[in-house]
Every structure is written in structure tokens, then in C-alpha cells.
Design an enzyme around this catalytic site. Structure first.
Site, PDB file in Angstrom:
ATOM      1  N   GLY A  97       5.895  -9.577   1.377  1.00 23.69           N
ATOM      2  CA  GLY A  97       5.818 -10.154   0.032  1.00 23.69           C
ATOM      3  C   GLY A  97       5.220 -11.546   0.003  1.00 23.69           C
ATOM      4  CG  HIS A 103      13.454  -3.563   4.188  1.00 23.27           C
ATOM      5  ND1 HIS A 103      13.486  -4.881   3.813  1.00 23.27           N
ATOM      6  CD2 HIS A 103      12.198  -3.127   3.963  1.00 23.27           C
ATOM      7  CE1 HIS A 103      12.278  -5.229   3.366  1.00 23.27           C
ATOM      8  NE2 HIS A 103      11.476  -4.178   3.449  1.00 23.27           N
ATOM      9  CD  GLU A 119      13.102  -7.042   0.889  1.00 24.66           C
ATOM     10  OE1 GLU A 119      13.449  -6.013   0.280  1.00 24.66           O
ATOM     11  OE2 GLU A 119      11.928  -7.474   0.889  1.00 24.66           O
ATOM     12  CD  GLU A 168       8.318  -3.354   6.276  1.00 26.46           C
ATOM     13  OE1 GLU A 168       7.475  -3.026   5.443  1.00 26.46           O
ATOM     14  OE2 GLU A 168       9.507  -3.554   5.989  1.00 26.46           O
ATOM     15  N   GLY A 206       5.178  -2.401   0.055  1.00 22.64           N
ATOM     16  CA  GLY A 206       6.136  -2.839  -0.964  1.00 22.64           C
ATOM     17  C   GLY A 206       5.434  -3.076  -2.294  1.00 22.64           C
ATOM     18  N   GLY A 207       5.119  -4.338  -2.570  1.00 28.31           N
ATOM     19  CA  GLY A 207       4.542  -4.732  -3.867  1.00 28.31           C
ATOM     20  C   GLY A 207       3.386  -3.852  -4.341  1.00 28.31           C
ATOM     21  CG  ASN A 221      10.756  -0.542   0.144  1.00 30.77           C
ATOM     22  OD1 ASN A 221      11.540  -0.190  -0.732  1.00 30.77           O
ATOM     23  ND2 ASN A 221      11.044  -1.501   1.025  1.00 30.77           N
ATOM     24  CD1 TRP A 222       7.601   2.447  -4.977  1.00 33.23           C
ATOM     25  CD2 TRP A 222       8.627   3.535  -6.642  1.00 33.23           C
ATOM     26  NE1 TRP A 222       6.786   3.492  -5.357  1.00 33.23           N
ATOM     27  CE2 TRP A 222       7.401   4.182  -6.378  1.00 33.23           C
ATOM     28  CE3 TRP A 222       9.447   4.054  -7.638  1.00 33.23           C
ATOM     29  CZ2 TRP A 222       6.964   5.306  -7.093  1.00 33.23           C
ATOM     30  CZ3 TRP A 222       9.018   5.172  -8.348  1.00 33.23           C
ATOM     31  CH2 TRP A 222       7.793   5.793  -8.085  1.00 33.23           C
ATOM     32  CE  LYS A 223      10.090  -4.582  -0.497  1.00 29.53           C
ATOM     33  NZ  LYS A 223       9.808  -5.872   0.082  1.00 29.53           N
ATOM     34  CB  SER A 227       1.127  -8.995   2.632  1.00 31.42           C
ATOM     35  OG  SER A 227       2.185  -9.865   2.271  1.00 31.42           O
TER      36      SER A 227
END
Ligand code: PGA
Length: 267
Positions: free
Chosen positions: A182, A98, A100, A176, A243-244, A11-13, A222
Site C-alpha cells: 500500500g 497477512h 496486517e 509481501e 491489494g489496492g 485481496n479486497w481487505k 503495490s
């Protein structure tokens, strides 16, 4: 053990502009020759077509996913993008629900359910995200919280399925925990497995045992190359939503390779 095809999704957000996304896709395409496990990348909408072109030009074994979708097919919905449009790119997956989007954009269970239905109509696999806030985790309520989210998102699909069990769809669920996203505060693999088991039980209640056993359930929060294998060893975890660490080609590639290693013989 059920035969489930594992999946690692990135997930590159809201990271990587068009040129950066294409460059990252090119790096991943090169590395994907060594993967041996399904991997999916989810850039911003703006970069989907460019990334799709890299994948098809290189004939890379990488799936493509979007990060959001409208519940509607066409019309006066300024700024929105439909499942029909995603299908034409072509996208195989789309992240839905998600945390977010639930928290920052106040996305509701009903909207999430409607998006899932639009995706299924256009034969795109939803990656349905769920996960509890830290206070709920601390109080020992993770499983109940997540079960409620899954039921709210999938109740209407489950009643369509009850009417017609030949209805075909490929659902993916990602657990998640919000406090692990993150934060470098990863959930313990045992905790994640317990919650993923409850998700599978909820799917069996909503649909049937066969569908529950076939559905891939990912862990996210994470995940890094250094900790991923511990999650992939768990019975109810079939991959990861990253993600990151998905923004770095080598790190993401190492996670996919770890998944392939853990799941060889399981797929
Ligand atoms: P993270 O994000 O890997 O950076 O924790 C995961 C996600 O939000 O999907």
C-alpha cells in the site's frame, strides 16, 4: 522449468460492502472471459456468498478466497468463521498470516500454523503471506527473515508430511515486503525473485524438491497493471497478490491479462 499454474489473487481487505462486492464481482465476471490465467478474489466474509453466487450464476472462471479463518471447526469462538464454513460457500483459497493481521491483531506463528492445518483438513488452499519490515530489508536480512517465517508457519505441516508423504495439499506462498504494501514503493523484481527463490529452497528443506517446485509463490506489495509484467518475468514468481489495485475491475483485469501473457507456455 517446473510446470506451475500461475495465479493472480485480489485481496479486497476491509473494502466493498455487500452490494459493492457483488457489483465488482459482476464486472470481473464479464471481464474474465478474456483472462486465460487463474484468478482469485478475496472479499470480506460478509460478501463471500454473494460473490460466490455471481461466479456460479455466470459460470465464471474465477476462484474465491477468504481473508481469514479460525483454527477451530465449530464452537464458542465469538466472531470467528471456520474452514468447514468457508468450504461450504465454496471457497478454494484463504489468505493466512497477512502482515496486517500479524501486526495489528498480533497473530502468532502458532496461530498461523493452526489455521493452515484447519484449511488443509478442509481442502482449501492456504495463501501464506510472509515479508520483512523495512529495517530488515535495509540491513540486507530479507531472505533470512522470510525463511524463519516460512519455517515457523510450516514446521508442523512438514512433520505430518514426513510421516505421510501421500498427504495432499495445495499451498501458495505470497512474499509481501511490509514496506511495499500500500505504499507505492514497489520492491525491485530482482530482489523479490531472490527472496522467492529462498522461499522455494526452504520449502524443499521442509518438504521435498518436488513439492517446492510445484508450489506457487506470488509477489505482493503495490502491484499495478503498469509494473506487474516485470514481476511475472522472474523465474521464481508465479503470480501476484494484489491489494489496492484489485478494487478496480479494469486494473485487476489488466494484471491478470499481463500474467497470462507472461506465463503462456510456462503453465
Ligand atoms: P497492495 O496490498 O497491493 O495494496 O500493496 C497487497 C496486500 O496487502 O496483499
Amino acid at each position: 522449468m517446473a510446470q506451475r499454474k500461475s495465479l493472480v489473487a485480489g485481496n479486497w481487505k476491509m473494502n466493498k460492502d455487500y452490494a459493492q462486492a457483488v457489483a465488482l464481482a459482476q464486472e470481473l465476471s464479464y471481464k474474465s472471459e478474456a483472462w486465460n490465467c487463474e484468478a482469485c478474489i478475496c472479499p470480506t466474509h460478509l460478501a463471500l456468498k454473494g460473490v460466490a453466487n455471481v461466479i456460479s450464476f455466470d459460470k465464471a472462471a474465477i476462484s474465491l478466497g477468504a481473508q481469514n479463518v479460525s483454527a477451530y471447526d465449530d464452537g464458542a469462538y465469538t466472531g470467528e468463521i471456520s474452514a468447514r464454513m468457508l468450504k461450504a460457500v465454496p471457497c478454494q483459497y484463504c489468505i493466512v498470516g497477512h502482515s496486517e493481521r500479524r501486526q495489528l491483531l498480533l497473530e502468532t506463528d502458532q496461530q498461523i500454523a493452526d489455521k493452515i492445518s484447519a484449511l488443509i483438513t478442509h481442502e482449501i488452499s492456504p495463501i501464506l503471506c510472509c515479508g520483512e519490515p523495512e529495517v530488515v530489508y535495509q540491513a540486507g536480512g530479507s531472505e533470512d527473515f522470510v525463511e524463519q517465517q516460512i519455517k515457523a508457519a510450516l514446521e508442523s505441516l512438514s512433520s505430518d508430511y514426513a510421516k505421510d508423504s501421500s498427504l495432499k495439499f495445495d499451498l501458495v506462498v505470497a512474499y509481501e515486503p511490509i514496506w511495499a504494501i500500500g505504499s507505492n514503493q514497489v520492491a525491485s523484481p530482482e530482489h523479490a525473485n531472490k527472496v522467492c527463490q529462498r522461499i522455494r529452497e526452504s520449502l524443499a528443506e521442509l518438504f521435498d524438491e518436488d513439492l517446492a517446485q510445484k508450489t506457487r509463490i506470488l509477489y505482493g506489495g503495490s502491484v499495478k497493471a503498469a509494473n506487474s509484467a516485470l514481476f511475472f518475468e522472474q523465474e521464481h514468481i508465479d503470480g501476484a497478490l494484489v491489494g489496492g489495485a484489485s478494487l478496480d475491475a479494469q486494473e485487476f483485469s489488466d494484471i491478470v491479462v499481463a500474467a497470462a501473457k507472461s506465463y503462456s507456455g510456462r503453465d
